[in-house]
Design a protein around this motif. Structure first.
Motif, PDB file in Angstrom:
ATOM      1  N   LEU A 100       0.820  -1.209   0.000  1.00 54.42           N
ATOM      2  CA  LEU A 100       0.000   0.000   0.000  1.00 54.42           C
ATOM      3  C   LEU A 100       0.856   1.262   0.000  1.00 54.42           C
ATOM      4  O   LEU A 100       0.524   2.243  -0.671  1.00 54.42           O
ATOM      5  CB  LEU A 100      -0.943  -0.009   1.207  1.00 54.42           C
ATOM      6  N   GLY A 101       1.970   1.241   0.739  1.00 52.62           N
ATOM      7  CA  GLY A 101       2.858   2.403   0.749  1.00 52.62           C
ATOM      8  C   GLY A 101       3.433   2.719  -0.619  1.00 52.62           C
ATOM      9  O   GLY A 101       3.315   3.857  -1.112  1.00 52.62           O
ATOM     10  N   PRO A 102       4.070   1.750  -1.311  1.00 57.23           N
ATOM     11  CA  PRO A 102       4.552   2.030  -2.675  1.00 57.23           C
ATOM     12  C   PRO A 102       3.448   2.400  -3.654  1.00 57.23           C
ATOM     13  O   PRO A 102       3.657   3.224  -4.550  1.00 57.23           O
ATOM     14  CB  PRO A 102       5.219   0.704  -3.076  1.00 57.23           C
ATOM     15  N   GLY A 107       0.982   6.266  -7.088  1.00 62.10           N
ATOM     16  CA  GLY A 107      -0.242   6.948  -7.490  1.00 62.10           C
ATOM     17  C   GLY A 107      -0.134   8.453  -7.393  1.00 62.10           C
ATOM     18  O   GLY A 107      -0.688   9.181  -8.223  1.00 62.10           O
ATOM     19  N   THR A 108       0.603   8.930  -6.393  1.00 60.70           N
ATOM     20  CA  THR A 108       0.759  10.375  -6.232  1.00 60.70           C
ATOM     21  C   THR A 108       1.693  10.956  -7.286  1.00 60.70           C
ATOM     22  O   THR A 108       1.378  11.964  -7.927  1.00 60.70           O
ATOM     23  CB  THR A 108       1.294  10.692  -4.828  1.00 60.70           C
ATOM     24  N   VAL A 109       2.855  10.328  -7.476  1.00 60.05           N
ATOM     25  CA  VAL A 109       3.868  10.873  -8.381  1.00 60.05           C
ATOM     26  C   VAL A 109       3.483  10.640  -9.844  1.00 60.05           C
ATOM     27  O   VAL A 109       3.431  11.581 -10.645  1.00 60.05           O
ATOM     28  CB  VAL A 109       5.241  10.250  -8.070  1.00 60.05           C
ATOM     29  N   GLY A 111       0.536   8.788 -11.250  1.00 62.32           N
ATOM     30  CA  GLY A 111      -0.860   8.997 -11.612  1.00 62.32           C
ATOM     31  C   GLY A 111      -1.299  10.440 -11.474  1.00 62.32           C
ATOM     32  O   GLY A 111      -1.846  11.039 -12.414  1.00 62.32           O
ATOM     33  N   GLY A 112      -1.035  11.029 -10.305  1.00 61.85           N
ATOM     34  CA  GLY A 112      -1.417  12.424 -10.113  1.00 61.85           C
ATOM     35  C   GLY A 112      -0.670  13.365 -11.035  1.00 61.85           C
ATOM     36  O   GLY A 112      -1.231  14.352 -11.527  1.00 61.85           O
ATOM     37  N   GLY A 113       0.612  13.070 -11.303  1.00 62.44           N
ATOM     38  CA  GLY A 113       1.382  13.913 -12.212  1.00 62.44           C
ATOM     39  C   GLY A 113       0.843  13.878 -13.631  1.00 62.44           C
ATOM     40  O   GLY A 113       0.777  14.904 -14.307  1.00 62.44           O
ATOM     41  N   LEU A 114       0.441  12.690 -14.097  1.00 58.83           N
ATOM     42  CA  LEU A 114      -0.107  12.582 -15.452  1.00 58.83           C
ATOM     43  C   LEU A 114      -1.429  13.331 -15.584  1.00 58.83           C
ATOM     44  O   LEU A 114      -1.674  14.029 -16.572  1.00 58.83           O
ATOM     45  CB  LEU A 114      -0.291  11.114 -15.819  1.00 58.83           C
ATOM     46  N   VAL A 115      -2.299  13.177 -14.585  1.00 63.04           N
ATOM     47  CA  VAL A 115      -3.588  13.865 -14.646  1.00 63.04           C
ATOM     48  C   VAL A 115      -3.384  15.376 -14.597  1.00 63.04           C
ATOM     49  O   VAL A 115      -4.027  16.136 -15.339  1.00 63.04           O
ATOM     50  CB  VAL A 115      -4.499  13.398 -13.505  1.00 63.04           C
ATOM     51  N   ALA A 116      -2.472  15.844 -13.734  1.00 66.19           N
ATOM     52  CA  ALA A 116      -2.195  17.277 -13.650  1.00 66.19           C
ATOM     53  C   ALA A 116      -1.595  17.792 -14.958  1.00 66.19           C
ATOM     54  O   ALA A 116      -1.941  18.888 -15.426  1.00 66.19           O
ATOM     55  CB  ALA A 116      -1.259  17.556 -12.478  1.00 66.19           C
ATOM     56  N   ALA A 117      -0.696  17.008 -15.572  1.00 67.61           N
ATOM     57  CA  ALA A 117      -0.100  17.426 -16.846  1.00 67.61           C
ATOM     58  C   ALA A 117      -1.149  17.488 -17.945  1.00 67.61           C
ATOM     59  O   ALA A 117      -1.176  18.441 -18.748  1.00 67.61           O
ATOM     60  CB  ALA A 117       1.019  16.466 -17.232  1.00 67.61           C
ATOM     61  N   ALA A 118      -2.023  16.486 -18.015  1.00 68.92           N
ATOM     62  CA  ALA A 118      -3.075  16.493 -19.036  1.00 68.92           C
ATOM     63  C   ALA A 118      -4.034  17.660 -18.829  1.00 68.92           C
ATOM     64  O   ALA A 118      -4.471  18.299 -19.792  1.00 68.92           O
ATOM     65  CB  ALA A 118      -3.840  15.168 -19.009  1.00 68.92           C
ATOM     66  N   LEU A 119      -4.368  17.943 -17.564  1.00 71.98           N
ATOM     67  CA  LEU A 119      -5.253  19.073 -17.282  1.00 71.98           C
ATOM     68  C   LEU A 119      -4.598  20.388 -17.683  1.00 71.98           C
ATOM     69  O   LEU A 119      -5.248  21.282 -18.248  1.00 71.98           O
ATOM     70  CB  LEU A 119      -5.618  19.078 -15.800  1.00 71.98           C
ATOM     71  N   GLY A 120      -3.296  20.526 -17.409  1.00 73.63           N
ATOM     72  CA  GLY A 120      -2.597  21.742 -17.817  1.00 73.63           C
ATOM     73  C   GLY A 120      -2.557  21.904 -19.327  1.00 73.63           C
ATOM     74  O   GLY A 120      -2.737  23.010 -19.850  1.00 73.63           O
ATOM     75  N   LEU A 121      -2.338  20.793 -20.054  1.00 74.44           N
ATOM     76  CA  LEU A 121      -2.341  20.868 -21.513  1.00 74.44           C
ATOM     77  C   LEU A 121      -3.719  21.226 -22.054  1.00 74.44           C
ATOM     78  O   LEU A 121      -3.845  21.984 -23.022  1.00 74.44           O
ATOM     79  CB  LEU A 121      -1.888  19.528 -22.103  1.00 74.44           C
ATOM     80  N   ALA A 122      -4.769  20.681 -21.436  1.00 76.27           N
ATOM     81  CA  ALA A 122      -6.128  20.985 -21.890  1.00 76.27           C
ATOM     82  C   ALA A 122      -6.476  22.449 -21.699  1.00 76.27           C
ATOM     83  O   ALA A 122      -7.290  23.002 -22.449  1.00 76.27           O
ATOM     84  CB  ALA A 122      -7.133  20.106 -21.137  1.00 76.27           C
ATOM     85  N   LEU A 277      -9.493  15.744  -8.807  1.00 75.34           N
ATOM     86  CA  LEU A 277     -10.012  15.944  -7.448  1.00 75.34           C
ATOM     87  C   LEU A 277     -10.328  14.608  -6.779  1.00 75.34           C
ATOM     88  O   LEU A 277     -10.016  14.401  -5.594  1.00 75.34           O
ATOM     89  CB  LEU A 277     -11.256  16.827  -7.498  1.00 75.34           C
ATOM     90  N   LEU A 278     -10.944  13.697  -7.517  1.00 72.38           N
ATOM     91  CA  LEU A 278     -11.259  12.385  -6.954  1.00 72.38           C
ATOM     92  C   LEU A 278      -9.991  11.597  -6.623  1.00 72.38           C
ATOM     93  O   LEU A 278      -9.920  10.922  -5.589  1.00 72.38           O
ATOM     94  CB  LEU A 278     -12.130  11.596  -7.923  1.00 72.38           C
ATOM     95  N   GLN A 279      -8.990  11.707  -7.488  1.00 68.35           N
ATOM     96  CA  GLN A 279      -7.755  10.962  -7.250  1.00 68.35           C
ATOM     97  C   GLN A 279      -7.022  11.504  -6.029  1.00 68.35           C
ATOM     98  O   GLN A 279      -6.513  10.730  -5.209  1.00 68.35           O
ATOM     99  CB  GLN A 279      -6.851  11.034  -8.474  1.00 68.35           C
ATOM    100  N   VAL A 280      -6.965  12.813  -5.885  1.00 70.12           N
ATOM    101  CA  VAL A 280      -6.318  13.404  -4.704  1.00 70.12           C
ATOM    102  C   VAL A 280      -7.066  13.012  -3.430  1.00 70.12           C
ATOM    103  O   VAL A 280      -6.452  12.638  -2.420  1.00 70.12           O
ATOM    104  CB  VAL A 280      -6.241  14.933  -4.857  1.00 70.12           C
ATOM    105  N   SER A 281      -8.390  13.069  -3.472  1.00 68.64           N
ATOM    106  CA  SER A 281      -9.182  12.696  -2.297  1.00 68.64           C
ATOM    107  C   SER A 281      -8.978  11.226  -1.937  1.00 68.64           C
ATOM    108  O   SER A 281      -8.843  10.876  -0.754  1.00 68.64           O
ATOM    109  CB  SER A 281     -10.665  12.969  -2.567  1.00 68.64           C
ATOM    110  N   LEU A 282      -8.934  10.361  -2.939  1.00 68.51           N
ATOM    111  CA  LEU A 282      -8.744   8.936  -2.676  1.00 68.51           C
ATOM    112  C   LEU A 282      -7.371   8.655  -2.078  1.00 68.51           C
ATOM    113  O   LEU A 282      -7.250   7.901  -1.099  1.00 68.51           O
ATOM    114  CB  LEU A 282      -8.923   8.152  -3.974  1.00 68.51           C
ATOM    115  N   LEU A 283      -6.331   9.254  -2.642  1.00 63.13           N
ATOM    116  CA  LEU A 283      -4.983   9.004  -2.142  1.00 63.13           C
ATOM    117  C   LEU A 283      -4.809   9.542  -0.723  1.00 63.13           C
ATOM    118  O   LEU A 283      -4.176   8.894   0.119  1.00 63.13           O
ATOM    119  CB  LEU A 283      -3.957   9.633  -3.080  1.00 63.13           C
ATOM    120  N   LEU A 284      -5.387  10.702  -0.437  1.00 61.40           N
ATOM    121  CA  LEU A 284      -5.315  11.238   0.928  1.00 61.40           C
ATOM    122  C   LEU A 284      -6.069  10.340   1.903  1.00 61.40           C
ATOM    123  O   LEU A 284      -5.588  10.052   3.013  1.00 61.40           O
ATOM    124  CB  LEU A 284      -5.884  12.656   0.962  1.00 61.40           C
TER     125      LEU A 284
END
Length: 353
Positions: A100-102, A107-109, A111-122, A277-284
């Motif tokens: 779960l730790g890895p 997921g943070t680095v 998964g979250g990085g890819l979603v943030a990058a795609a959102l920035g490109l959009a 938002l859902l991914q950040v909430s889930l990981l937290l």
């Protein structure tokens, strides 16, 4: 050293947190599926409209990044649902404690990085569509006549399909066709004096006419299509002189394509925003649940109240500890001290005696 953002969790709160994370995981999987579908649809649209975009345009990077981000978010949702469900049973949660730790870190680095990058490109890339469409449409219109040139045989068909499909004409209007030669040379009689005069009337030696291709005609118009001599009101006495394009598509293809692609990227950006938002909430939530269960040995129904947190100690203490460990690693140990001074002292001792 105090933990970062601690949250006390009683038994009832831990169970509700695990159940809520299970629902949140499947909600993330659903939005990730929508992101995948939206990215695939945009990629297909760009493949169809690529002849009208500048080859140096970066806009096609958006759907590819969105597909990667959607796949990573979907994997995060599915794995998160399994971890949340397993946390309700100590026996089923035991195998998850090591992974779960890895998973949270990846997921943070990643998964979250890819979603943030795609959102920035959009949000950023649609601003460059103006110049890309301007150049791409101009090139496509200039190749409209090249029906027998290898590699450009489909230019006429693609431009006609674009104007009929998007109900547009020219780049910004029907008059754009007046500045390019769109009639193929195979249909021009080189011995016709009118053709010779028309070609010699401009520096570039092109056959320019005040007419438009048939695909600019609106098939729903009650009047016959006026394709030629559009700038001469005397040639069409029965038409409205102030509105020579009553039966032509009034809008240019540049604006129509820009609105179409901006709409698709805006929809994709909305889906990616919800996914983020859902991914950040889930990981937290999974992090709080993980640290709370670690204090109980992995049993969610353990006695008493435990505490979940993001980090076991503050950022300042973590950096200080890491720097101290680095200095200790660089400092030589007692066994690494120079061994030359000890024999000299032993030799001087008998002389003093």
């Amino acid at each position: 050293m105090a933990a970062v953002l601690p949250l006390p969790l009683a038994l009832r709160a831990r169970v509700r947190l695990a159940q809520g994370l299970w629902l949140l995981s499947w909600a993330l999987a659903l939005t990730a599926g929508l992101a995948l579908a939206s990215g695939a649809h945009l990629l297909l649209q760009l493949g169809r409209l690529s002849p009208f975009l500048d080859p140096g345009c970066w806009f096609p990077a958006l759907p590819r990044t969105a597909l990667a981000a959607g796949a990573a978010a979907l994997a995060t949702g599915v794995v998160g649902a399994g971890a949340a469900r397993a946390s309700l049973d100590a026996a089923r949660y035991a195998p998850w404690r090591a992974v779960l730790g890895p998973f949270l870190l990846a997921g943070t680095v990643a998964g979250g990085g890819l979603v943030a990058a795609a959102l920035g490109l959009a949000l950023a890339l649609p601003g460059g569509l103006d110049a890309a469409l301007e150049k791409g449409l101009g090139t496509a219109m200039s190749h409209y006549k090249d029906t027998e040139v290898p590699g450009r045989c489909e230019a006429k068909r693609l431009m006609d399909e674009l104007q009929l499909g998007f109900r547009c004409c020219g780049r910004h209007g029907y008059k754009d066709w007046f500045t390019v030669q769109w009639v193929s040379s195979r249909y021009l009689d080189p011995n016709d004096q009118d053709v010779i005069d028309q070609i010699q009337s401009n520096v570039e030696g092109l056959y320019l006419i005040d007419g438009v291709p048939f695909s600019c005609c609106n098939p729903h118009s009650p009047w016959p299509c006026l394709q030629t001599q559009l700038s001469r009101a005397q040639a069409h006495p029965l038409s409205e002189a102030r509105q020579p394009s009553l039966n032509l598509w009034a809008r240019g293809c540049h604006g129509e394509l820009q609105r179409h692609l901006r709409g698709l990227s805006g929809s994709l950006a909305a889906v990616l925003g919800v996914t983020f938002l859902l991914q950040v909430s889930l990981l937290l939530g999974l992090r709080y649940l993980q640290t709370a269960l670690e204090g109980l040995g992995g049993a969610i129904d353990g006695e008493g109240q435990t505490q979940g947190y993001l980090f076991p100690r503050g950022l300042k203490e973590m950096l200080k500890s890491a720097s101290q460990q680095g200095l200790c690693a660089q400092r030589p140990g007692p066994e690494e001290a120079p061994a030359q001074e000890a024999p000299e002292e032993e030799e001087e001792a008998p002389a003093e005696a």
